[in-house]
Design a protein around this motif. Structure first.
Motif, mmCIF file in Angstrom:
data_model
loop_
_atom_site.group_PDB
_atom_site.id
_atom_site.type_symbol
_atom_site.label_atom_id
_atom_site.label_comp_id
_atom_site.label_asym_id
_atom_site.label_seq_id
_atom_site.Cartn_x
_atom_site.Cartn_y
_atom_site.Cartn_z
ATOM 1 N N ASN A 40 20.235 2.061 -2.287
ATOM 2 C CA ASN A 40 19.831 3.443 -2.009
ATOM 3 C C ASN A 40 18.319 3.616 -1.981
ATOM 4 O O ASN A 40 17.831 4.696 -1.682
ATOM 5 C CB ASN A 40 20.450 4.407 -3.020
ATOM 6 N N MET A 41 17.568 2.563 -2.321
ATOM 7 C CA MET A 41 16.119 2.606 -2.146
ATOM 8 C C MET A 41 15.831 1.989 -0.788
ATOM 9 O O MET A 41 16.034 0.793 -0.580
ATOM 10 C CB MET A 41 15.370 1.841 -3.229
ATOM 11 N N LEU A 42 15.372 2.812 0.134
ATOM 12 C CA LEU A 42 15.138 2.337 1.491
ATOM 13 C C LEU A 42 13.781 1.663 1.637
ATOM 14 O O LEU A 42 13.641 0.678 2.349
ATOM 15 C CB LEU A 42 15.280 3.498 2.468
ATOM 16 N N THR A 43 12.756 2.206 0.983
ATOM 17 C CA THR A 43 11.427 1.596 0.993
ATOM 18 C C THR A 43 10.579 2.258 -0.085
ATOM 19 O O THR A 43 10.923 3.328 -0.590
ATOM 20 C CB THR A 43 10.734 1.714 2.368
ATOM 21 N N GLY A 44 9.488 1.646 -0.417
ATOM 22 C CA GLY A 44 8.547 2.204 -1.372
ATOM 23 C C GLY A 44 7.304 1.348 -1.409
ATOM 24 O O GLY A 44 7.381 0.132 -1.210
ATOM 25 N N HIS A 45 6.171 2.001 -1.636
ATOM 26 C CA HIS A 45 4.905 1.269 -1.682
ATOM 27 C C HIS A 45 3.900 1.980 -2.560
ATOM 28 O O HIS A 45 3.852 3.207 -2.613
ATOM 29 C CB HIS A 45 4.296 1.131 -0.277
ATOM 30 N N GLU A 46 3.062 1.186 -3.219
ATOM 31 C CA GLU A 46 1.886 1.709 -3.896
ATOM 32 C C GLU A 46 0.819 1.883 -2.820
ATOM 33 O O GLU A 46 0.713 1.076 -1.888
ATOM 34 C CB GLU A 46 1.402 0.712 -4.949
ATOM 35 N N LEU A 47 0.010 2.925 -2.942
ATOM 36 C CA LEU A 47 -1.058 3.171 -1.982
ATOM 37 C C LEU A 47 -2.408 2.769 -2.568
ATOM 38 O O LEU A 47 -2.611 2.852 -3.780
ATOM 39 C CB LEU A 47 -1.095 4.654 -1.591
ATOM 40 N N ALA A 48 -3.316 2.355 -1.702
ATOM 41 C CA ALA A 48 -4.684 2.068 -2.129
ATOM 42 C C ALA A 48 -5.343 3.377 -2.556
ATOM 43 O O ALA A 48 -4.865 4.473 -2.250
ATOM 44 C CB ALA A 48 -5.466 1.418 -0.984
ATOM 45 N N SER A 49 -6.447 3.275 -3.256
ATOM 46 C CA SER A 49 -7.171 4.433 -3.764
ATOM 47 C C SER A 49 -7.473 5.436 -2.657
ATOM 48 O O SER A 49 -7.714 5.063 -1.502
ATOM 49 C CB SER A 49 -8.478 3.957 -4.394
ATOM 50 N N SER A 50 -7.503 6.723 -3.007
ATOM 51 C CA SER A 50 -7.798 7.760 -2.015
ATOM 52 C C SER A 50 -9.195 7.596 -1.424
ATOM 53 O O SER A 50 -9.476 8.075 -0.334
ATOM 54 C CB SER A 50 -7.631 9.158 -2.607
ATOM 55 N N SER A 51 -10.075 6.872 -2.119
ATOM 56 C CA SER A 51 -11.424 6.644 -1.576
ATOM 57 C C SER A 51 -11.386 5.767 -0.326
ATOM 58 O O SER A 51 -12.352 5.716 0.428
ATOM 59 C CB SER A 51 -12.332 6.010 -2.637
ATOM 60 N N THR A 52 -10.261 5.089 -0.087
ATOM 61 C CA THR A 52 -10.125 4.251 1.108
ATOM 62 C C THR A 52 -9.491 5.008 2.276
ATOM 63 O O THR A 52 -9.361 4.466 3.363
ATOM 64 C CB THR A 52 -9.273 3.003 0.817
ATOM 65 N N ALA A 53 -9.092 6.255 2.028
ATOM 66 C CA ALA A 53 -8.374 7.030 3.048
ATOM 67 C C ALA A 53 -9.307 7.527 4.150
ATOM 68 O O ALA A 53 -10.493 7.772 3.923
ATOM 69 C CB ALA A 53 -7.682 8.223 2.403
ATOM 70 N N THR A 54 -8.751 7.661 5.318
ATOM 71 C CA THR A 54 -9.421 8.304 6.447
ATOM 72 C C THR A 54 -8.486 9.400 6.939
ATOM 73 O O THR A 54 -7.294 9.166 7.133
ATOM 74 C CB THR A 54 -9.697 7.313 7.588
ATOM 75 N N THR A 55 -9.021 10.595 7.112
ATOM 76 C CA THR A 55 -8.235 11.735 7.567
ATOM 77 C C THR A 55 -8.656 12.089 8.981
ATOM 78 O O THR A 55 -9.849 12.148 9.283
ATOM 79 C CB THR A 55 -8.460 12.946 6.633
ATOM 80 N N LEU A 56 -7.684 12.314 9.841
ATOM 81 C CA LEU A 56 -7.969 12.820 11.181
ATOM 82 C C LEU A 56 -7.873 14.335 11.148
ATOM 83 O O LEU A 56 -6.878 14.889 10.678
ATOM 84 C CB LEU A 56 -6.976 12.253 12.201
ATOM 85 N N ARG A 57 -8.904 15.005 11.636
ATOM 86 C CA ARG A 57 -8.923 16.470 11.662
ATOM 87 C C ARG A 57 -8.888 16.930 13.119
ATOM 88 O O ARG A 57 -9.476 16.313 13.987
ATOM 89 C CB ARG A 57 -10.161 17.006 10.971
#
Length: 118
Positions: A40-57
């Motif tokens: 019943n667990m289809l997928t899951g992941h830890e994410l890198a720090s939010s400082s590595t994020a890029t947001t498209l606006r």
């Protein structure tokens, strides 16, 4: 069965300050969570720090504009996720309640149904 997205939030500074023992205990908690869900667990992941994020606006031009970091400034950052199957929301909430971040005193788990258009 319905599908649910479990979004794991917490204080990145506290995550970064975890000792190896703290991290090992949390990792063991995630392994136990995955074992309990089984297929019943289809997928899951830890994410890198939010400082590595890029947001498209959005822009008025043809292309969105990339910016550094998350879109919203919050005290809690998104640290990981799972996609699970459960018979209903109550069951999904019960399963999400087993995540180790909920005992850390600084995190939360958002449980959101996934819309099925099929």
């Amino acid at each position: 069965m319905a599908k649910y997205l479990l979004l794991i939030y917490g204080d990145e500074q506290r995550w970064d300050a975890e000792t190896p023992t703290d991290r090992a205990a949390k990792d063991a908690g995630h392994r136990a969570f995955a074992e309990a869900l089984g297929a019943n667990m289809l997928t899951g992941h830890e994410l890198a720090s939010s400082s590595t994020a890029t947001t498209l606006r959005s822009t008025t031009g043809d292309r969105p504009t990339p910016t550094d970091g998350p879109f919203l400034e919050t005290k809690e950052a998104l640290g990981g996720f799972y996609v699970i199957e459960a018979p209903d929301l109550d069951a999904a909430l019960h399963l999400a309640g087993r995540l180790p971040e909920l005992s850390a005193g600084h995190g939360g788990v958002e449980v959101r149904p996934i819309v099925d258009h099929s």
